[in-house]
Design a protein around this motif. Structure first.
Motif, short mmCIF file in Angstrom:
data_model
loop_
_atom_site.label_atom_id
_atom_site.label_comp_id
_atom_site.label_asym_id
_atom_site.label_seq_id
_atom_site.Cartn_x
_atom_site.Cartn_y
_atom_site.Cartn_z
N CYS A 191 0.82 -1.21 0.00
CA CYS A 191 0.00 0.00 0.00
C CYS A 191 0.86 1.26 0.00
CB CYS A 191 -0.97 -0.01 1.17
SG CYS A 191 -2.31 -1.22 0.96
N ALA A 192 2.02 1.20 0.63
CA ALA A 192 2.94 2.34 0.59
C ALA A 192 3.43 2.57 -0.84
CB ALA A 192 4.11 2.11 1.53
N VAL A 193 3.66 1.48 -1.58
CA VAL A 193 4.06 1.59 -2.98
C VAL A 193 2.92 2.20 -3.79
CG1 VAL A 193 4.68 0.27 -5.05
CG2 VAL A 193 5.72 -0.30 -2.86
N VAL A 194 1.71 1.71 -3.58
CA VAL A 194 0.53 2.22 -4.29
C VAL A 194 0.34 3.70 -3.99
CG1 VAL A 194 -1.98 2.04 -4.51
CG2 VAL A 194 -0.59 -0.03 -4.40
N HIS A 195 0.53 4.08 -2.75
CA HIS A 195 0.35 5.48 -2.35
C HIS A 195 1.31 6.41 -3.10
CE1 HIS A 195 -0.59 8.93 0.12
NE2 HIS A 195 0.69 9.07 0.42
N GLY A 196 2.53 5.96 -3.34
CA GLY A 196 3.52 6.78 -4.02
C GLY A 196 3.46 6.73 -5.53
N ALA A 197 2.64 5.84 -6.07
CA ALA A 197 2.58 5.63 -7.52
C ALA A 197 1.76 6.71 -8.21
CB ALA A 197 1.98 4.27 -7.83
N HIS A 198 2.09 6.94 -9.46
CA HIS A 198 1.26 7.80 -10.32
C HIS A 198 0.26 6.85 -10.96
CE1 HIS A 198 0.30 10.17 -13.99
NE2 HIS A 198 0.20 11.10 -13.05
N LEU A 199 -0.88 6.67 -10.31
CA LEU A 199 -1.85 5.64 -10.69
C LEU A 199 -2.41 5.80 -12.10
CD1 LEU A 199 -3.68 5.15 -7.30
CD2 LEU A 199 -1.94 3.69 -8.34
N PRO A 200 -2.76 7.02 -12.56
CA PRO A 200 -3.25 7.12 -13.94
C PRO A 200 -2.23 6.60 -14.96
CG PRO A 200 -3.82 9.10 -12.74
CD PRO A 200 -2.90 8.29 -11.85
N CYS A 201 -0.96 6.81 -14.68
CA CYS A 201 0.11 6.29 -15.55
C CYS A 201 0.08 4.76 -15.57
CB CYS A 201 1.45 6.81 -15.05
SG CYS A 201 2.90 6.09 -15.85
N LEU A 202 0.02 4.15 -14.39
CA LEU A 202 0.01 2.69 -14.32
C LEU A 202 -1.21 2.07 -14.98
CD1 LEU A 202 1.25 2.01 -10.69
CD2 LEU A 202 2.43 1.46 -12.81
N CYS A 203 -2.34 2.73 -14.87
CA CYS A 203 -3.56 2.18 -15.45
C CYS A 203 -3.49 2.10 -16.97
CB CYS A 203 -4.76 3.01 -15.02
SG CYS A 203 -5.07 2.84 -13.25
#
Length: 104
Positions: free
Chosen positions: A58-70
């Motif tokens: 979850c710490a990794v997810v929190h720091g991620a640029h989620l729209p990019c990953l999607c």
């Protein structure tokens, strides 16, 4: 036509990146995530009934640029990652899923 070629090139880059990640190659960063930390979330996105994500994931997810990953959801199955589980990670970690990640 150029847009399609560009998309294919990006997908190939991501595929090579994920292969390098699986093989333990030198760490890289994609979508604001260090590749060496991506493995923290692999158990939560593999198989039919994965365990809940860990605090570290979850710490990794929190720091991620989620729209990019999607944007890479279509190539995830090639690496044994269930896109449905991967796209559910933000919600499971207590974050809002970006609109770009929601299926239409």
């Amino acid at each position: 036509m150029a847009k399609t070629a560009s998309k294919v090139l990006v997908q190939r880059f991501v595929a090579m990146f994920l292969i390098a990640l699986v093989n333990g190659a030198m760490a890289m960063s994609i979508c604001n995530i260090d590749s060496s930390k991506m493995k923290l979330c692999l158990p939560a996105v593999n198989g039919n009934s994965p365990p809940p994500p860990t605090k570290q994931c979850c710490a990794v997810v929190h720091g991620a640029h989620l729209p990019c990953l999607c944007g890479y959801r279509n190539i995830l199955p090639a690496f044994g990652i269930n896109p449905k589980h991967a796209l559910a990670l933000p919600n499971k970690c207590g974050f809002e899923t970006p609109p770009e990640c929601r299926r239409k």
